[in-house]
Design an enzyme around this catalytic site. Structure first.
Site, mmCIF file in Angstrom:
data_model
loop_
_atom_site.group_PDB
_atom_site.id
_atom_site.type_symbol
_atom_site.label_atom_id
_atom_site.label_comp_id
_atom_site.label_asym_id
_atom_site.label_seq_id
_atom_site.Cartn_x
_atom_site.Cartn_y
_atom_site.Cartn_z
ATOM 1 N N HIS A 9 0.828 -1.212 0.000
ATOM 2 C CA HIS A 9 0.000 0.000 0.000
ATOM 3 C C HIS A 9 0.861 1.260 0.000
ATOM 4 C CE1 HIS A 9 0.999 0.813 4.188
ATOM 5 N NE2 HIS A 9 0.860 -0.490 4.388
ATOM 6 N N GLU A 83 -2.443 -7.140 7.387
ATOM 7 C CA GLU A 83 -1.070 -7.128 7.893
ATOM 8 C C GLU A 83 -0.944 -8.003 9.133
ATOM 9 O OE1 GLU A 83 1.964 -7.227 7.598
ATOM 10 O OE2 GLU A 83 2.696 -5.180 7.429
ATOM 11 N N HIS A 140 0.394 -5.662 2.441
ATOM 12 C CA HIS A 140 1.215 -4.988 3.445
ATOM 13 C C HIS A 140 2.635 -5.540 3.447
ATOM 14 C CE1 HIS A 140 -2.545 -3.319 4.980
ATOM 15 N NE2 HIS A 140 -3.038 -4.513 4.715
#
Length: 188
Positions: A9, A83, A140
């Protein structure tokens, strides 16, 4: 074989401050939105047919920006792409995190083995939906690092290497396993 572009991201304020985010749902900042646009340009021409994201807002917004630029359908989400849960380490400055726990266990955190298993299962499920379709997966840093480790039997990432926000790592998922196709990092 499924070609997967795993993209970290874009930047958040906590990334900028060098804080451990984990599952804390921090949104993109303006730099992160700009990084998503650059990532979309990097992915342009890759014959991508779909995009899937972690349901955490920073990943989902990155995916939405990329889907818009590449004229893909709106991204779907997959809960397995979140994540790593860093337990008591969430919100802590990265330097303080390593000073306090080093490579040891963090109270309440998901272990690296648990993360690797979950990450592999998640991308296998994503690929199974449309195995022949090249797919962008927005997730992530910790999750992508675990997949790099799985694909290279732990040779990568090397100590001190980190994944930049909006960086792209290419994998091929085949019946024989996960193969690292393209890997780009920066020193910490």
């Amino acid at each position: 074989m499924t070609l997967l572009a795993l993209l970290r991201h874009g930047q958040t304020d906590w990334n900028f401050e060098r804080r451990v985010q984990g599952r804390t749902d921090i949104p993109l900042n303006d730099t992160g939105r700009a990084q998503a646009l650059v990532a979309a340009d990097t992915l342009r021409g890759g014959d991508w047919t779909r995009i899937v994201a972690s349901p955490l807002r920073r990943a989902e917004e990155t995916a939405e920006i990329i889907a818009s630029v590449l004229e893909l359908d709106a991204p779907s989400t997959h809960a397995g792409l979140v994540e790593r849960d860093y337990g008591q380490g969430e919100g802590v400055l990265v330097a303080d995190f390593f000073a306090r726990w080093g490579d040891g266990p963090v109270p309440g955190a998901e272990t690296l083995d648990e993360l690797a298993t979950r990450a592999h299962d998640a991308i296998a499920e994503v690929a199974a939906v449309a195995p022949a379709e090249p797919t962008i997966v927005v997730a992530h840093g910790g999750l992508i690092r675990s997949l790099i480790g799985l694909a290279t039997d732990g040779r990568l990432p090397a100590p001190g290497e980190r994944l930049e926000n909006a960086s792209v790592t290419l994998f091929a998922l085949e019946d024989s396993g996960l193969e690292l196709v393209q890997y780009t990092t920066a020193s910490a």
